[in-house]
Design a protein around this motif. Sequence first.
Motif, PDB file in Angstrom:
ATOM      1  N   TYR A  41    -131.419  15.328  54.060  1.00 21.52           N
ATOM      2  CA  TYR A  41    -131.053  15.031  52.669  1.00 21.52           C
ATOM      3  C   TYR A  41    -129.588  15.353  52.438  1.00 21.52           C
ATOM      4  CZ  TYR A  41    -131.746  20.094  51.996  1.00 21.52           C
ATOM      5  OH  TYR A  41    -131.677  21.462  52.104  1.00 21.52           O
ATOM      6  N   VAL A  42    -129.085  14.858  51.314  1.00 23.10           N
ATOM      7  CA  VAL A  42    -127.713  15.137  50.899  1.00 23.10           C
ATOM      8  C   VAL A  42    -127.743  16.197  49.812  1.00 23.10           C
ATOM      9  CG1 VAL A  42    -125.709  14.182  49.690  1.00 23.10           C
ATOM     10  CG2 VAL A  42    -126.792  12.887  51.546  1.00 23.10           C
ATOM     11  N   ASN A  43    -126.893  17.195  49.963  1.00 26.53           N
ATOM     12  CA  ASN A  43    -126.851  18.300  49.011  1.00 26.53           C
ATOM     13  C   ASN A  43    -125.431  18.495  48.503  1.00 26.53           C
ATOM     14  OD1 ASN A  43    -126.410  21.599  48.785  1.00 26.53           O
ATOM     15  ND2 ASN A  43    -128.323  20.879  47.911  1.00 26.53           N
ATOM     16  N   VAL A  44    -125.315  18.816  47.230  1.00 23.82           N
ATOM     17  CA  VAL A  44    -124.004  19.117  46.656  1.00 23.82           C
ATOM     18  C   VAL A  44    -124.146  20.265  45.667  1.00 23.82           C
ATOM     19  CG1 VAL A  44    -124.251  17.326  44.881  1.00 23.82           C
ATOM     20  CG2 VAL A  44    -121.996  18.199  45.435  1.00 23.82           C
ATOM     21  N   LYS A  45    -123.226  21.216  45.735  1.00 25.89           N
ATOM     22  CA  LYS A  45    -123.154  22.328  44.800  1.00 25.89           C
ATOM     23  C   LYS A  45    -121.713  22.445  44.308  1.00 25.89           C
ATOM     24  CE  LYS A  45    -126.835  24.982  47.057  1.00 25.89           C
ATOM     25  NZ  LYS A  45    -127.254  26.272  47.625  1.00 25.89           N
ATOM     26  N   ASP A  46    -121.540  22.959  43.096  1.00 26.78           N
ATOM     27  CA  ASP A  46    -120.199  23.206  42.604  1.00 26.78           C
ATOM     28  C   ASP A  46    -119.790  24.621  42.995  1.00 26.78           C
ATOM     29  OD1 ASP A  46    -118.055  22.091  40.506  1.00 26.78           O
ATOM     30  OD2 ASP A  46    -118.255  24.258  40.266  1.00 26.78           O
ATOM     31  N   PRO A  47    -118.669  24.788  43.696  1.00 23.23           N
ATOM     32  CA  PRO A  47    -118.273  26.112  44.175  1.00 23.23           C
ATOM     33  C   PRO A  47    -118.017  27.112  43.054  1.00 23.23           C
ATOM     34  CG  PRO A  47    -116.507  24.536  44.510  1.00 23.23           C
ATOM     35  CD  PRO A  47    -117.701  23.750  44.103  1.00 23.23           C
ATOM     36  N   GLU A  48    -117.747  26.605  41.854  1.00 22.11           N
ATOM     37  CA  GLU A  48    -117.506  27.492  40.711  1.00 22.11           C
ATOM     38  C   GLU A  48    -118.710  27.527  39.763  1.00 22.11           C
ATOM     39  OE1 GLU A  48    -113.945  25.857  39.107  1.00 22.11           O
ATOM     40  OE2 GLU A  48    -112.714  26.444  40.832  1.00 22.11           O
ATOM     41  N   ARG A  49    -119.822  26.960  40.199  1.00 20.30           N
ATOM     42  CA  ARG A  49    -121.056  26.922  39.428  1.00 20.30           C
ATOM     43  C   ARG A  49    -120.840  26.301  38.047  1.00 20.30           C
ATOM     44  NH1 ARG A  49    -124.932  29.510  42.137  1.00 20.30           N
ATOM     45  NH2 ARG A  49    -126.303  29.221  40.330  1.00 20.30           N
ATOM     46  N   ASP A  50    -120.018  25.266  38.003  1.00 23.12           N
ATOM     47  CA  ASP A  50    -119.759  24.549  36.761  1.00 23.12           C
ATOM     48  C   ASP A  50    -120.834  23.471  36.603  1.00 23.12           C
ATOM     49  OD1 ASP A  50    -118.837  22.851  34.733  1.00 23.12           O
ATOM     50  OD2 ASP A  50    -116.739  23.278  35.189  1.00 23.12           O
ATOM     51  N   MET A  51    -121.828  23.744  35.753  1.00 24.82           N
ATOM     52  CA  MET A  51    -122.953  22.827  35.602  1.00 24.82           C
ATOM     53  C   MET A  51    -122.519  21.495  34.992  1.00 24.82           C
ATOM     54  SD  MET A  51    -125.482  24.449  36.893  1.00 24.82           S
ATOM     55  CE  MET A  51    -124.286  25.208  37.982  1.00 24.82           C
ATOM     56  N   ALA A  52    -121.461  21.532  34.164  1.00 20.32           N
ATOM     57  CA  ALA A  52    -120.993  20.287  33.556  1.00 20.32           C
ATOM     58  C   ALA A  52    -120.502  19.318  34.620  1.00 20.32           C
ATOM     59  CB  ALA A  52    -119.895  20.585  32.541  1.00 20.32           C
ATOM     60  N   ARG A  53    -119.850  19.833  35.652  1.00 22.05           N
ATOM     61  CA  ARG A  53    -119.365  18.950  36.714  1.00 22.05           C
ATOM     62  C   ARG A  53    -120.529  18.363  37.512  1.00 22.05           C
ATOM     63  NH1 ARG A  53    -114.118  22.518  37.946  1.00 22.05           N
ATOM     64  NH2 ARG A  53    -115.508  23.754  39.262  1.00 22.05           N
ATOM     65  N   LEU A  54    -121.541  19.203  37.804  1.00 25.02           N
ATOM     66  CA  LEU A  54    -122.712  18.664  38.502  1.00 25.02           C
ATOM     67  C   LEU A  54    -123.458  17.669  37.628  1.00 25.02           C
ATOM     68  CD1 LEU A  54    -124.650  21.286  40.656  1.00 25.02           C
ATOM     69  CD2 LEU A  54    -123.249  19.367  41.391  1.00 25.02           C
ATOM     70  N   ASP A  55    -123.523  17.941  36.316  1.00 22.77           N
ATOM     71  CA  ASP A  55    -124.147  16.983  35.395  1.00 22.77           C
ATOM     72  C   ASP A  55    -123.447  15.640  35.473  1.00 22.77           C
ATOM     73  OD1 ASP A  55    -125.878  18.960  34.552  1.00 22.77           O
ATOM     74  OD2 ASP A  55    -124.778  19.397  32.695  1.00 22.77           O
ATOM     75  N   ALA A  56    -122.118  15.670  35.541  1.00 20.84           N
ATOM     76  CA  ALA A  56    -121.358  14.427  35.604  1.00 20.84           C
ATOM     77  C   ALA A  56    -121.615  13.690  36.911  1.00 20.84           C
ATOM     78  CB  ALA A  56    -119.868  14.726  35.443  1.00 20.84           C
ATOM     79  N   ILE A  57    -121.686  14.422  38.025  1.00 18.85           N
ATOM     80  CA  ILE A  57    -121.985  13.794  39.312  1.00 18.85           C
ATOM     81  C   ILE A  57    -123.363  13.145  39.271  1.00 18.85           C
ATOM     82  CG2 ILE A  57    -122.514  14.278  41.736  1.00 18.85           C
ATOM     83  CD1 ILE A  57    -120.256  16.364  41.667  1.00 18.85           C
ATOM     84  N   GLU A  58    -124.322  13.864  38.704  1.00 16.69           N
ATOM     85  CA  GLU A  58    -125.672  13.313  38.597  1.00 16.69           C
ATOM     86  C   GLU A  58    -125.678  12.059  37.729  1.00 16.69           C
ATOM     87  OE1 GLU A  58    -130.006  14.525  36.650  1.00 16.69           O
ATOM     88  OE2 GLU A  58    -128.610  16.119  37.231  1.00 16.69           O
ATOM     89  N   ARG A  59    -125.024  12.122  36.589  1.00 16.51           N
ATOM     90  CA  ARG A  59    -125.064  11.023  35.614  1.00 16.51           C
ATOM     91  C   ARG A  59    -124.228   9.827  36.041  1.00 16.51           C
ATOM     92  NH1 ARG A  59    -123.221  13.875  31.952  1.00 16.51           N
ATOM     93  NH2 ARG A  59    -121.039  13.212  32.066  1.00 16.51           N
ATOM     94  N   GLU A  60    -123.019  10.075  36.555  1.00 16.10           N
ATOM     95  CA  GLU A  60    -122.072   8.993  36.799  1.00 16.10           C
ATOM     96  C   GLU A  60    -122.122   8.442  38.224  1.00 16.10           C
ATOM     97  OE1 GLU A  60    -120.458   7.747  34.347  1.00 16.10           O
ATOM     98  OE2 GLU A  60    -120.975   9.309  32.886  1.00 16.10           O
ATOM     99  N   ALA A  61    -122.598   9.246  39.174  1.00 17.24           N
ATOM    100  CA  ALA A  61    -122.601   8.797  40.568  1.00 17.24           C
ATOM    101  C   ALA A  61    -124.013   8.616  41.119  1.00 17.24           C
ATOM    102  CB  ALA A  61    -121.824   9.793  41.438  1.00 17.24           C
ATOM    103  N   VAL A  62    -124.834   9.650  41.026  1.00 17.57           N
ATOM    104  CA  VAL A  62    -126.150   9.609  41.669  1.00 17.57           C
ATOM    105  C   VAL A  62    -127.128   8.707  40.930  1.00 17.57           C
ATOM    106  CG1 VAL A  62    -128.138  10.977  42.383  1.00 17.57           C
ATOM    107  CG2 VAL A  62    -125.832  11.881  42.709  1.00 17.57           C
TER     108      VAL A  62
END
Length: 250
Positions: free
Chosen positions: A145-166
């Motif tokens: 599987y593909v995994n991604v985490k934000d090194p600064e634990r910024d949930m807003a950035r992961l939210d954006a990756i989920e919403r805009e890319a994934v």
Amino acid sequence: MNKFLFVDLDDTLFHSLRKCDTRDELRPIAFLKDGSANSYTNGRQRAFLAMVGQGMTLIPTTARDRDGLARVDYPFTHYRIVDFGGIILAPDGQPDPVWLARMRDDMATALPGLRQVLAVIDDYARRAGMPARARLVEDLGLPFYVNVKDPERDMARLDAIEREAVAPWLAGQGGDFCLHRNGNNLAVLPKRLNKARAVEYLQARLRDEHGEIMTFGMGDSRSDARFMAACDYAIIPNGTQLSALTVGAL
């Protein structure tokens, strides 16, 4: 009758220090590669482990790979399910050959899509100036599987990756894949890779070995619900994602 507990590990049986109540008596149970502790149990969790250890056989059912499971200080002595169900380890520690062959075929089919979504995530993160980078998680030479985490634990950035890319990729080319998201952990998995398939396969094997059995499933995450539903009983720790979606919602 033999009783088996298929149990998730992280955030189910123990927590990272950041998620622990420091007023509890904490003891380290899982460690990084350098030997430093990164997960701990509290008194209630240790009491639970002592209780179920007396009457059940614990079968870890985890996203951890073989190395990550080996760094958990608990004597799992029976079957073990790792890599989101991608590998089943027999009591002697060797991969179950039938399951491994099945996964080898499934993951060969999934690999082009995994590479594609990895590139989609990395391209979006670069264009958005984000530090997060995706990685392809492998074990025993198999891509899972593909995994991604934000090194600064910024949930807003992961939210954006989920919403805009994934999410757009899943809705288009990624129909054979699904999303797992829990906090700072975002994973894209082939639908053929899931804990429930491994649990159902292993249940059949255990019935062949022991006759009639009783099974329990325990997990913290929405993605655990499917394998827990394959068991006779489900156990949900309070204060978890799955608890909030089920008993907490009522």
